[in-house]
Design a protein around this motif. Structure first.
Motif, PDB file in Angstrom:
ATOM      1  N   LEU A 175      21.168  97.242  92.023  1.00 36.12           N
ATOM      2  CA  LEU A 175      21.536  96.432  93.183  1.00 36.12           C
ATOM      3  C   LEU A 175      22.930  97.195  93.717  1.00 36.12           C
ATOM      4  O   LEU A 175      23.363  97.604  93.323  1.00 36.12           O
ATOM      5  N   THR A 176      22.184  97.067  94.783  1.00 32.46           N
ATOM      6  CA  THR A 176      23.336  97.360  96.163  1.00 32.46           C
ATOM      7  C   THR A 176      24.588  96.037  96.021  1.00 32.46           C
ATOM      8  O   THR A 176      23.858  95.377  95.639  1.00 32.46           O
ATOM      9  N   PRO A 177      25.156  96.406  96.493  1.00 30.08           N
ATOM     10  CA  PRO A 177      26.641  95.374  96.756  1.00 30.08           C
ATOM     11  C   PRO A 177      25.733  93.134  97.918  1.00 30.08           C
ATOM     12  O   PRO A 177      26.078  92.713  97.109  1.00 30.08           O
ATOM     13  N   PHE A 178      24.956  94.140  98.678  1.00 24.15           N
ATOM     14  CA  PHE A 178      23.853  92.857  99.232  1.00 24.15           C
ATOM     15  C   PHE A 178      23.306  92.230  98.087  1.00 24.15           C
ATOM     16  O   PHE A 178      23.150  90.953  97.830  1.00 24.15           O
ATOM     17  N   GLY A 179      22.063  92.968  97.007  1.00 24.83           N
ATOM     18  CA  GLY A 179      22.053  91.862  96.107  1.00 24.83           C
ATOM     19  C   GLY A 179      22.564  92.073  95.047  1.00 24.83           C
ATOM     20  O   GLY A 179      22.069  90.599  94.700  1.00 24.83           O
ATOM     21  N   GLU A 180      24.032  92.238  94.594  1.00 25.89           N
ATOM     22  CA  GLU A 180      24.382  91.516  93.920  1.00 25.89           C
ATOM     23  C   GLU A 180      25.014  90.094  94.600  1.00 25.89           C
ATOM     24  O   GLU A 180      24.979  89.131  93.195  1.00 25.89           O
ATOM     25  N   GLU A 181      25.142  90.033  95.658  1.00 22.41           N
ATOM     26  CA  GLU A 181      25.710  88.798  96.471  1.00 22.41           C
ATOM     27  C   GLU A 181      24.031  88.115  96.321  1.00 22.41           C
ATOM     28  O   GLU A 181      24.223  86.498  96.114  1.00 22.41           O
ATOM     29  N   VAL A 182      23.076  88.354  96.155  1.00 23.76           N
ATOM     30  CA  VAL A 182      21.845  87.355  96.168  1.00 23.76           C
ATOM     31  C   VAL A 182      22.046  87.433  94.534  1.00 23.76           C
ATOM     32  O   VAL A 182      21.986  85.722  94.936  1.00 23.76           O
ATOM     33  N   VAL A 183      21.894  87.798  93.709  1.00 25.76           N
ATOM     34  CA  VAL A 183      22.152  87.377  92.800  1.00 25.76           C
ATOM     35  C   VAL A 183      23.023  85.858  92.398  1.00 25.76           C
ATOM     36  O   VAL A 183      22.779  84.669  92.630  1.00 25.76           O
ATOM     37  N   ARG A 184      24.169  86.179  92.890  1.00 24.44           N
ATOM     38  CA  ARG A 184      25.442  84.889  92.797  1.00 24.44           C
ATOM     39  C   ARG A 184      25.142  83.412  94.074  1.00 24.44           C
ATOM     40  O   ARG A 184      25.445  82.826  93.530  1.00 24.44           O
ATOM     41  N   GLU A 185      24.420  84.027  94.579  1.00 22.56           N
ATOM     42  CA  GLU A 185      23.891  82.786  95.601  1.00 22.56           C
ATOM     43  C   GLU A 185      22.841  82.118  94.704  1.00 22.56           C
ATOM     44  O   GLU A 185      23.106  80.522  95.185  1.00 22.56           O
ATOM     45  N   MET A 186      22.111  82.855  94.060  1.00 20.83           N
ATOM     46  CA  MET A 186      20.839  82.314  92.962  1.00 20.83           C
ATOM     47  C   MET A 186      21.670  81.442  91.969  1.00 20.83           C
ATOM     48  O   MET A 186      21.214  79.886  91.827  1.00 20.83           O
ATOM     49  N   ASN A 187      23.034  82.028  92.227  1.00 19.72           N
ATOM     50  CA  ASN A 187      23.331  81.265  90.842  1.00 19.72           C
ATOM     51  C   ASN A 187      23.836  80.039  91.720  1.00 19.72           C
ATOM     52  O   ASN A 187      23.792  78.711  90.391  1.00 19.72           O
ATOM     53  N   ARG A 188      24.218  80.204  92.541  1.00 19.41           N
ATOM     54  CA  ARG A 188      24.877  78.888  92.997  1.00 19.41           C
ATOM     55  C   ARG A 188      23.864  77.781  93.272  1.00 19.41           C
ATOM     56  O   ARG A 188      24.507  76.620  93.747  1.00 19.41           O
ATOM     57  N   LEU A 189      22.767  78.116  93.527  1.00 20.93           N
ATOM     58  CA  LEU A 189      22.318  76.702  94.307  1.00 20.93           C
ATOM     59  C   LEU A 189      21.172  76.540  92.821  1.00 20.93           C
ATOM     60  O   LEU A 189      20.954  75.546  93.013  1.00 20.93           O
ATOM     61  N   GLY A 190      21.484  77.412  91.595  1.00 18.30           N
ATOM     62  CA  GLY A 190      20.057  77.159  90.618  1.00 18.30           C
ATOM     63  C   GLY A 190      18.921  77.448  90.319  1.00 18.30           C
ATOM     64  O   GLY A 190      18.230  77.251  89.892  1.00 18.30           O
ATOM     65  N   MET A 191      18.596  78.204  91.485  1.00 16.19           N
ATOM     66  CA  MET A 191      17.653  79.326  91.060  1.00 16.19           C
ATOM     67  C   MET A 191      18.045  80.344  90.476  1.00 16.19           C
ATOM     68  O   MET A 191      18.356  81.296  90.463  1.00 16.19           O
ATOM     69  N   LEU A 192      16.645  80.673  89.013  1.00 13.58           N
ATOM     70  CA  LEU A 192      16.308  81.250  88.424  1.00 13.58           C
ATOM     71  C   LEU A 192      16.252  82.931  88.702  1.00 13.58           C
ATOM     72  O   LEU A 192      15.655  82.868  90.204  1.00 13.58           O
ATOM     73  N   VAL A 193      17.129  83.583  89.007  1.00 16.29           N
ATOM     74  CA  VAL A 193      16.836  85.155  88.877  1.00 16.29           C
ATOM     75  C   VAL A 193      15.891  85.991  87.479  1.00 16.29           C
ATOM     76  O   VAL A 193      16.039  85.948  86.504  1.00 16.29           O
ATOM     77  N   ASP A 194      15.027  86.067  88.446  1.00 19.74           N
ATOM     78  CA  ASP A 194      13.665  86.337  87.739  1.00 19.74           C
ATOM     79  C   ASP A 194      13.786  88.376  87.882  1.00 19.74           C
ATOM     80  O   ASP A 194      13.786  88.489  88.692  1.00 19.74           O
ATOM     81  N   LEU A 195      13.153  89.028  86.771  1.00 21.44           N
ATOM     82  CA  LEU A 195      13.774  90.205  86.210  1.00 21.44           C
ATOM     83  C   LEU A 195      12.572  91.202  86.040  1.00 21.44           C
ATOM     84  O   LEU A 195      12.483  92.280  86.382  1.00 21.44           O
ATOM     85  N   SER A 196      11.417  89.994  86.148  1.00 22.96           N
ATOM     86  CA  SER A 196       9.769  91.042  85.969  1.00 22.96           C
ATOM     87  C   SER A 196       9.392  92.199  87.365  1.00 22.96           C
ATOM     88  O   SER A 196      10.193  91.499  87.986  1.00 22.96           O
ATOM     89  N   HIS A 197       9.695  93.042  87.256  1.00 26.40           N
ATOM     90  CA  HIS A 197       8.841  93.683  88.365  1.00 26.40           C
ATOM     91  C   HIS A 197      10.159  94.775  88.915  1.00 26.40           C
ATOM     92  O   HIS A 197       9.952  95.806  89.471  1.00 26.40           O
ATOM     93  N   THR A 198      11.487  94.255  87.868  1.00 24.38           N
ATOM     94  CA  THR A 198      12.835  94.902  88.974  1.00 24.38           C
ATOM     95  C   THR A 198      12.350  96.359  87.664  1.00 24.38           C
ATOM     96  O   THR A 198      12.015  96.395  86.798  1.00 24.38           O
ATOM     97  N   SER A 199      13.662  97.459  88.525  1.00 22.16           N
ATOM     98  CA  SER A 199      13.302  98.909  87.940  1.00 22.16           C
ATOM     99  C   SER A 199      14.846  97.778  86.341  1.00 22.16           C
ATOM    100  O   SER A 199      15.373  96.716  86.541  1.00 22.16           O
ATOM    101  N   ALA A 200      14.720  98.799  84.988  1.00 19.58           N
ATOM    102  CA  ALA A 200      15.781  98.931  84.040  1.00 19.58           C
ATOM    103  C   ALA A 200      16.837  98.693  84.888  1.00 19.58           C
ATOM    104  O   ALA A 200      17.744  97.972  84.115  1.00 19.58           O
ATOM    105  N   ASP A 201      17.516  99.343  85.681  1.00 17.00           N
ATOM    106  CA  ASP A 201      18.917  99.126  86.116  1.00 17.00           C
ATOM    107  C   ASP A 201      19.027  98.026  87.538  1.00 17.00           C
ATOM    108  O   ASP A 201      20.315  97.996  87.243  1.00 17.00           O
ATOM    109  N   THR A 202      18.175  98.155  87.765  1.00 15.79           N
ATOM    110  CA  THR A 202      18.500  96.402  88.529  1.00 15.79           C
ATOM    111  C   THR A 202      18.481  95.230  87.100  1.00 15.79           C
ATOM    112  O   THR A 202      18.871  94.832  87.389  1.00 15.79           O
ATOM    113  N   MET A 203      18.114  95.078  86.265  1.00 17.17           N
ATOM    114  CA  MET A 203      17.818  94.577  85.153  1.00 17.17           C
ATOM    115  C   MET A 203      19.088  94.309  84.640  1.00 17.17           C
ATOM    116  O   MET A 203      19.705  93.271  84.795  1.00 17.17           O
TER     117      MET A 203
END
Length: 418
Positions: A175-203
């Protein structure tokens, strides 16, 4: 009654009490591709054409009580085109709910999922498959959540500018810094972070950043089948600390190593004749059929999927596993799991392997509902202390736009939703 019949009867009885809450079904994309969303031409209450893995009768026969409908769109669309197509997919789900109100009911919360089940309806949630659907915009992410989308798969088969895919060449290193912000905003919304399809490092990055349980909506175990779409053992072992759920998929290529070897040989056969394995010309079809006749493909079975679930339970624990069939997003299926009616066969196999009713209830229903509820709880807390993020990819990553990251992986799994 034979032992097999007894196990199947036991499985069906168990599913009446604890139905399947499945993590991923691509019916909306299939309806888009096959009939342009014309539900009269593909009526899932009556259609028996064999063009779909999913219809109402087979959902009932499979013991499905809740379904995440994928609102996938191709990464090649990109930008505003991807956002528009995602909205069309959401509109398709809403059309299905309006057409079949006695069978399918919209659910946005764990409470609504449980209420639908109590009333005999199939709780219907939505998941967007691929970060390209938000076009690097956190406002678009929030809009999708307001429309009912309850998970976002961070990538599909290609990288996005802020996260690496499992089947593309690494660009961000996770994840880039913006990618980390996407995850944080999803947490704030209650939207689940789905890690299927992502690289192991992204996971691994997402597990480090996320304050809410994550989801793998349709991925199996890399320790059983070494495919990049599967979950490495260290990530499975880390899942309990996060509280997330890994939902095993049934995609033959992802669960059966021998099939990968067969596919490589088939592609070589096509390439030697100057053809691509996805060509649909009469010449290509004839060449493909020639290879299949001479080399019948091996088939994954219910037992193959059960092997993955045994492994996933051992590493992550019974509280952190689920099911994500990926029906109507694949061109081939696992024997015995040929459509959405097949879940009882898998449960019967696990019963034969000694799985307890308690563990099976968690696998089919309780874990999926719990992770939705837990994400809601985290969001309720965060929304009291945090404002919607106004961050942009230009600000955090120094990237002026949202052009798709370069790709070119030899491991790509095709253009479909899989």
């Amino acid at each position: 009654m034979s032992t097999d019949d007894a196990a199947l009867s036991h499985a069906r009885a168990l599913l009446e009490r604890y139905p399947v809450a499945d993590g991923h079904n691509d019916l909306p994309w299939a309806l888009r591709e096959q009939v342009g969303y014309d539900l009269d031409r593909r009526d899932i209450a009556t259609d028996q054409s064999g063009n779909l893995h999913t219809d109402l009768d087979r959902l009932r026969a499979g013991g499905v009580g809740a379904q995440f409908w994928s609102v996938y769109v191709r990464p090649s669309l990109g930008g505003d085109s991807a956002v528009s197509a995602t909205l069309e997919q959401i509109d398709c789900v809403r059309s299905l709910l309006a057409r079949y109100p006695k069978d399918l009911r919209a659910a946005h919360t764990a409470e609504e999922v449980e209420a639908a089940r109590a009333d005999g309806a199939i709780a219907s949630l939505m998941g967007a498959e691929g970060g390209h659907s938000i076009a690097c915009s956190l406002a678009t992410l929030r809009a999708l959540h307001r429309l009912g989308v309850r998970y976002l798969t961070l990538t599909h088969n290609d990288n996005v500018p802020w996260a690496d895919s499992a089947t593309d060449q690494p660009a961000a290193g996770g994840l880039t810094p913006f990618g980390e912000e996407v995850v944080r905003e999803m947490n704030r919304l209650g939207m689940l972070v789905d890690l299927s399809h992502t690289s192991a490092d992204t996971m691994r990055d997402a597990l480090r950043v996320s304050r809410s349980p994550v989801l793998f909506s349709h991925s199996s175990a890399r320790g059983v089948c070494d495919h990049p779409r599967n979950i490495p053992d260290d990530v499975l072992a880390a899942l309990p600390a996060n509280g997330g759920v890994a939902m095993a998929t049934f995609v033959p290529d992802f669960v059966f190593s021998e099939l990968g070897e067969w596919n490589r040989a088939a592609r070589e056969h096509m390439s030697e004749r100057g053809l691509h394995h996805r060509d649909t010309t009469p010449e290509a079809k004839a060449a493909w059929e020639e290879f299949v006749a001479a080399h019948p493909p091996p088939r994954a079975t219910v037992a193959t999927v059960a092997d993955h679930l045994d492994h996933m339970r051992e590493l992550a624990g019974a509280d952190h596993i689920g099911l994500g069939g990926d029906f109507d997003g694949v061109s081939s299926t696992t024997e015995g799991l040929d459509d959405v009616s097949g879940y009882p066969r898998l449960i019967a196999e696990l019963l034969d392997r000694g799985w307890s009713e308690s563990d099976l209830a968690k696998l089919t229903w309780s874990n999926a509902v719990r992770v939705v509820r837990d994400a809601e709880g985290v969001a309720a807390e965060l929304s009291r202390i945090e404002q919607p993020s106004l961050a942009t990819i230009a600000e955090l990553d120094g990237t002026p736009g949202c052009a798709r990251s370069p790709s070119g992986s030899s491991q790509a799994v095709g253009d479909g939703p899989t």
